[in-house]
Design a protein around this motif. Structure first.
Motif, PDB file in Angstrom:
ATOM      1  N   GLY A   8       0.836  -1.197   0.000  1.00 37.42           N
ATOM      2  CA  GLY A   8       0.000   0.000   0.000  1.00 37.42           C
ATOM      3  C   GLY A   8       0.862   1.234   0.000  1.00 37.42           C
ATOM      4  O   GLY A   8       2.065   1.182   0.263  1.00 37.42           O
ATOM      5  N   PRO A   9       0.248   2.374  -0.271  1.00 36.44           N
ATOM      6  CA  PRO A   9       0.994   3.629  -0.336  1.00 36.44           C
ATOM      7  C   PRO A   9       1.480   4.078   1.036  1.00 36.44           C
ATOM      8  O   PRO A   9       1.029   3.555   2.068  1.00 36.44           O
ATOM      9  CB  PRO A   9      -0.041   4.613  -0.905  1.00 36.44           C
ATOM     10  N   PRO A  10       2.383   5.061   1.068  1.00 34.15           N
ATOM     11  CA  PRO A  10       2.809   5.615   2.349  1.00 34.15           C
ATOM     12  C   PRO A  10       1.584   6.120   3.114  1.00 34.15           C
ATOM     13  O   PRO A  10       0.733   6.787   2.534  1.00 34.15           O
ATOM     14  CB  PRO A  10       3.718   6.787   1.970  1.00 34.15           C
ATOM     15  N   GLY A  11       1.485   5.765   4.383  1.00 32.19           N
ATOM     16  CA  GLY A  11       0.368   6.216   5.205  1.00 32.19           C
ATOM     17  C   GLY A  11      -0.838   5.299   5.179  1.00 32.19           C
ATOM     18  O   GLY A  11      -1.854   5.587   5.815  1.00 32.19           O
ATOM     19  N   ALA A  12      -0.755   4.178   4.468  1.00 27.81           N
ATOM     20  CA  ALA A  12      -1.895   3.257   4.385  1.00 27.81           C
ATOM     21  C   ALA A  12      -2.122   2.500   5.691  1.00 27.81           C
ATOM     22  O   ALA A  12      -3.194   1.962   5.913  1.00 27.81           O
ATOM     23  CB  ALA A  12      -1.704   2.275   3.233  1.00 27.81           C
ATOM     24  N   GLY A  13      -1.092   2.446   6.538  1.00 30.25           N
ATOM     25  CA  GLY A  13      -1.231   1.744   7.809  1.00 30.25           C
ATOM     26  C   GLY A  13      -0.517   0.409   7.859  1.00 30.25           C
ATOM     27  O   GLY A  13      -0.805  -0.428   8.716  1.00 30.25           O
ATOM     28  N   LYS A  14       0.431   0.195   6.968  1.00 28.52           N
ATOM     29  CA  LYS A  14       1.136  -1.087   6.920  1.00 28.52           C
ATOM     30  C   LYS A  14       1.836  -1.418   8.226  1.00 28.52           C
ATOM     31  O   LYS A  14       1.709  -2.531   8.735  1.00 28.52           O
ATOM     32  CB  LYS A  14       2.146  -1.094   5.759  1.00 28.52           C
ATOM     33  N   GLY A  15       2.575  -0.462   8.784  1.00 31.79           N
ATOM     34  CA  GLY A  15       3.306  -0.716  10.023  1.00 31.79           C
ATOM     35  C   GLY A  15       2.385  -1.019  11.186  1.00 31.79           C
ATOM     36  O   GLY A  15       2.616  -1.955  11.961  1.00 31.79           O
ATOM     37  N   THR A  16       1.319  -0.252  11.310  1.00 33.09           N
ATOM     38  CA  THR A  16       0.337  -0.461  12.380  1.00 33.09           C
ATOM     39  C   THR A  16      -0.296  -1.837  12.263  1.00 33.09           C
ATOM     40  O   THR A  16      -0.406  -2.584  13.246  1.00 33.09           O
ATOM     41  CB  THR A  16      -0.761   0.625  12.305  1.00 33.09           C
ATOM     42  N   GLN A  17      -0.710  -2.181  11.062  1.00 32.81           N
ATOM     43  CA  GLN A  17      -1.367  -3.480  10.861  1.00 32.81           C
ATOM     44  C   GLN A  17      -0.376  -4.633  11.014  1.00 32.81           C
ATOM     45  O   GLN A  17      -0.728  -5.690  11.535  1.00 32.81           O
ATOM     46  CB  GLN A  17      -2.059  -3.517   9.487  1.00 32.81           C
ATOM     47  N   ALA A  18       0.856  -4.431  10.582  1.00 32.22           N
ATOM     48  CA  ALA A  18       1.871  -5.482  10.728  1.00 32.22           C
ATOM     49  C   ALA A  18       2.051  -5.833  12.201  1.00 32.22           C
ATOM     50  O   ALA A  18       2.139  -7.019  12.558  1.00 32.22           O
ATOM     51  CB  ALA A  18       3.194  -5.039  10.114  1.00 32.22           C
ATOM     52  N   GLU A 120      -6.711  11.146   2.245  1.00 30.54           N
ATOM     53  CA  GLU A 120      -6.629  10.490   3.556  1.00 30.54           C
ATOM     54  C   GLU A 120      -5.171  10.169   3.888  1.00 30.54           C
ATOM     55  O   GLU A 120      -4.730  10.319   5.022  1.00 30.54           O
ATOM     56  CB  GLU A 120      -7.488   9.224   3.580  1.00 30.54           C
ATOM     57  N   LEU A 121      -4.409   9.736   2.885  1.00 31.61           N
ATOM     58  CA  LEU A 121      -2.984   9.443   3.094  1.00 31.61           C
ATOM     59  C   LEU A 121      -2.239  10.690   3.552  1.00 31.61           C
ATOM     60  O   LEU A 121      -1.457  10.635   4.506  1.00 31.61           O
ATOM     61  CB  LEU A 121      -2.345   8.909   1.809  1.00 31.61           C
ATOM     62  N   VAL A 122      -2.473  11.817   2.864  1.00 33.15           N
ATOM     63  CA  VAL A 122      -1.804  13.072   3.226  1.00 33.15           C
ATOM     64  C   VAL A 122      -2.147  13.442   4.664  1.00 33.15           C
ATOM     65  O   VAL A 122      -1.261  13.781   5.460  1.00 33.15           O
ATOM     66  CB  VAL A 122      -2.189  14.211   2.242  1.00 33.15           C
ATOM     67  N   LYS A 123      -3.418  13.353   5.017  1.00 35.76           N
ATOM     68  CA  LYS A 123      -3.866  13.691   6.377  1.00 35.76           C
ATOM     69  C   LYS A 123      -3.168  12.785   7.412  1.00 35.76           C
ATOM     70  O   LYS A 123      -2.639  13.272   8.410  1.00 35.76           O
ATOM     71  CB  LYS A 123      -5.389  13.522   6.455  1.00 35.76           C
ATOM     72  N   ARG A 124      -3.133  11.493   7.155  1.00 38.42           N
ATOM     73  CA  ARG A 124      -2.493  10.546   8.086  1.00 38.42           C
ATOM     74  C   ARG A 124      -0.995  10.830   8.237  1.00 38.42           C
ATOM     75  O   ARG A 124      -0.458  10.783   9.335  1.00 38.42           O
ATOM     76  CB  ARG A 124      -2.680   9.106   7.598  1.00 38.42           C
ATOM     77  N   LEU A 125      -0.334  11.083   7.115  1.00 41.84           N
ATOM     78  CA  LEU A 125       1.116  11.287   7.165  1.00 41.84           C
ATOM     79  C   LEU A 125       1.495  12.592   7.859  1.00 41.84           C
ATOM     80  O   LEU A 125       2.471  12.632   8.609  1.00 41.84           O
ATOM     81  CB  LEU A 125       1.712  11.222   5.761  1.00 41.84           C
ATOM     82  N   LEU A 126       0.737  13.648   7.614  1.00 40.96           N
ATOM     83  CA  LEU A 126       1.018  14.912   8.314  1.00 40.96           C
ATOM     84  C   LEU A 126       0.838  14.738   9.827  1.00 40.96           C
ATOM     85  O   LEU A 126       1.637  15.248  10.611  1.00 40.96           O
ATOM     86  CB  LEU A 126       0.130  16.037   7.782  1.00 40.96           C
TER      87      LEU A 126
END
Length: 192
Positions: A8-18, A120-126
């Protein structure tokens, strides 16, 4: 062995879900981004060689990332499963990854792709940038460049796994637990 590419793109939540998947299933986890950021923090040769790419929102060179993964796979042959987070990011990496995994007798089981709209990605990453202090998450221009790089160079990796029947799109909107539930459903449908 179950080998999951969490995509998924940056900010999709990969680390959190992992993290949640590791806790539930006992899989090992490798985040190429974390490995590279750790090398940058330590000031290693590897870190210095990729730092300028990362600061511009660009991808690290394929050969470098492939070497990191090959080393990881060789050292984790006895794992219950592995989550590959942030890899492969290019078609060249995907082809090399398949070769590495086949050579080790542990092919990719599935690519689960978290689908999230750009805004949504931009919002999460900021927000993550404010909370973590990560420079690459603090500048909206760099974030949008990273999303564009993802679309141009990384999103096409899904096309590598689709003909193999290994790509599954997962809705990445909602609460952390809702998204986690969707990922678990996909994993469990493959382990029946």
């Amino acid at each position: 062995m179950f080998n999951l590419v969490l995509f998924g793109p940056p900010g999709a939540g990969k680390g959190t879900q992992a993290e949640k998947l590791i806790e539930k299933y006992g899989f090992n986890h490798i985040s190429t981004g974390e490995v590279i950021r750790e090398q940058i923090r330590k000031g290693t040769e590897l870190g210095r060689s990729v730092q300028s790419y990362i600061e511009k929102g660009q991808l690290a060179p394929d050969g470098l990332v492939i070497d990191i993964i090959a080393d990881y796979v060789a050292k984790h042959k006895d794992a219950k499963g592995n989550i590959f987070d942030g890899f492969p990011r290019t078609t060249v990496q995907a082809k090399a990854f398949d070769e590495i995994m086949e050579k080790n007798g542990t092919p990719v089981s599935v690519m689960l792709s978290l689908e999230v709209p750009d805004e949504e990605l931009v919002k999460r990453l900021l927000l993550r940038g404010k909370e973590s202090g990560r420079a690459d998450d603090s500048n909206e221009g760099v974030i949008r460049d990273r999303i564009d790089v993802y679309k141009a160079q990384t999103a096409v990796v899904a096309d590598h796994y689709k003909p193999q029947g290994k790509h599954r799109a997962v809705n990445g909107l909602g609460t952390i637990d809702e998204i986690f539930g969707r990922l678990c459903q996909e994993i469990e449908s493959l382990n029946k």
